[in-house]
Design a protein around this motif. Structure first.
Motif, PDB file in Angstrom:
ATOM      1  N   PHE A  45       0.808  -1.221   0.000  1.00 30.14           N
ATOM      2  CA  PHE A  45       0.000   0.000   0.000  1.00 30.14           C
ATOM      3  C   PHE A  45       0.843   1.274   0.000  1.00 30.14           C
ATOM      4  N   ILE A  48      -0.180   4.267  -2.055  1.00 20.56           N
ATOM      5  CA  ILE A  48      -1.399   4.921  -1.542  1.00 20.56           C
ATOM      6  C   ILE A  48      -1.015   5.906  -0.453  1.00 20.56           C
ATOM      7  N   PRO A  55      -6.765   4.998  -3.145  1.00 14.86           N
ATOM      8  CA  PRO A  55      -7.210   3.718  -2.587  1.00 14.86           C
ATOM      9  C   PRO A  55      -8.572   3.290  -3.124  1.00 14.86           C
ATOM     10  N   PHE A  97      -7.029   4.526   5.145  1.00 19.27           N
ATOM     11  CA  PHE A  97      -6.457   5.524   4.238  1.00 19.27           C
ATOM     12  C   PHE A  97      -7.305   6.797   4.307  1.00 19.27           C
TER      13      PHE A  97
END
Length: 431
Positions: A45, A48, A55, A97
């Motif tokens: 991730f 992101i 995301p 996120f």
């Protein structure tokens, strides 16, 4: 509570908190020059966090397969000698996120551990970065943890997490489990180095992107586009607690693997360190090959070669001088293919690659080990010159020589060895 049930409970809990389950990424950290392998759940991730990608989901949960050999996180030398280190392990995690932040993730981690897994609150301790007043407020006033159970840490290396020397980072709050009640004041050094305590969960609050000025070597912390949560809980460590054992190698998975290995190689002592190391390295090697790595002398392949050869050396130590390592792969397939069905498809390839590496290494080690043992019967320390001869004349890689010295309790003069290597390079640099 068996390993598979522990995993299911974790995923189900976070799905109930409106998280989307995302499968583990490959062990190979792709398109990232800062690390070689996925060393934590956050690796897939990273873009992101940096704002490079948007995301798909604001809340995610996953069980990431990880490797910690080489780079910032390197557990290789500890494997087998401690109760909690592995080259390969599985990381339970949840991520936010730009959605929830400190309060919800700390509240949920406490809820899962104490209400769902039923761990005693009295046995849990908390660490917080010294400047993280918000987390301290949450733990004490909102969750209700006694101040005596919370430790403010001054050292950035303990409570300021980063997956590499640069990139996403931030303060974190760790949860430790205390096996036996200790009424004395506990220091951070005791928490990290005393077998009575084990870190089980790390809640990381990713707020910064760490960069280093190449000219001044100054560290620069820039705010990330989104405030994110990245948590990680080692599956094997959690299992030791829930299965009421104190050593990762005594959990249900490793019990089966070690008993299988002992029978296959006709070695009765299932508590032997060599079997622990072989079992760990068997798992790591199988998964690295599953993810497309081949043993060689560079990068990812070098790490795989190092792991395979280290397992073979420990086989030698307990008298297993014929090729044996590739024959052990079926137990990994049997015990781990429920979560990773790709292992079944790759079984033949995994065995073929390991067997080929064993045959290749056997030629190197046969003569080199004889010379090594002959030398160490007379000398209590391997001089740099002797190490250089073993390396240059008999083909033993210096890392292998160091490993042999560790196994047989022999000291080695690395500084002198490095000087010998420099002399050789200088001798031939003009040719």
């Amino acid at each position: 509570m068996k390993l598979e049930k522990i995993k299911k409970i974790f995923i189900d809990f976070f799905i109930s908190k409106k998280h989307t389950f995302v499968p583990s990424s490959s062990l190979v950290a792709k398109n990232d020059p800062t690390i070689m392998f996925a060393n934590s759940g956050m690796v897939q991730f990273k873009n992101i966090f940096l704002g490079i990608e948007k995301p798909k989901y604001k809340r995610i949960t996953s069980i990431q397969r990880c490797i910690r050999v080489g780079g910032k996180h390197n557990d290789l030398e500890n494997v087998g000698y401690t109760s909690k280190h592995h080259t390969f392990f599985e990381m339970l995690g949840n991520w936010s996120f730009g959605d929830y932040f400190k309060y919800k993730t700390l509240k949920w981690s406490w809820e899962l551990l104490t209400k769902i897994y039923k761990l005693s609150e009295d046995k849990l301790l908390i660490t917080i970065h010294k400047n993280d007043e918000e987390s301290y407020e949450i733990w004490t006033n909102k969750i209700g943890i006694s101040k005596k159970k919370i430790f403010l840490i001054n050292n950035n290396s303990d409570n300021f997490w980063q997956m590499a020397n640069t990139g996403p980072c931030g303060p974190c709050s760790e949860i430790f489990y205390e096996y036996k009640k200790n009424n004395n004041i506990v220091t951070i050094n005791e928490l990290n180095n005393n077998s009575n305590y084990i870190e089980i969960w790390n809640n990381v609050f990713l707020e910064f992107n760490k960069k280093i000025n190449k000219k001044t070597n100054q560290i620069i912390l820039k705010k990330l586009p989104l405030k994110c949560v990245d948590t990680g809980m080692g599956l094997e460590r959690l299992a030791t607690i829930l299965q009421n054992v104190k050593n990762n190698y005594e959990i249900d998975l490793f019990k089966k693997i070690i008993i299988y290995i002992a029978k296959k190689i006709n070695f009765k002592d299932t508590k032997n360190i060599s079997l622990k190391i072989i079992s760990d390295h068997l798992r790591a090697s199988s998964f690295l090959i599953m993810d497309g790595i081949l043993p060689n002398n560079n990068g990812h392949g070098y790490i795989l070669r190092k792991i395979i050869r280290r397992a073979i050396i420990y086989g030698y130590k307990i008298g297993k001088k014929n090729i044996f390592f590739y024959k052990l792969v079926p137990i990994i397939i049997k015990e781990m293919s429920l979560s990773y069905p790709k292992l079944i498809k790759k079984k033949k390839k995994i065995q073929e690659i390991i067997k080929k590496e064993e045959i290749l290494f056997k030629k190197t080690i046969k003569n080199g080990l004889k010379i090594f043992k002959k030398i160490t019967k007379k000398e209590k320390i391997i001089t740099g010159k002797t190490a250089f001869i073993l390396h240059d004349t008999y083909g033993l890689n210096i890392n292998l020589i160091i490993e042999l010295c560790n196994i047989y309790n022999i000291k080695i003069n690395i500084k002198e060895f490095n000087n010998e290597m420099k002399k050789q390079k200088n001798k031939y640099k003009n040719f």
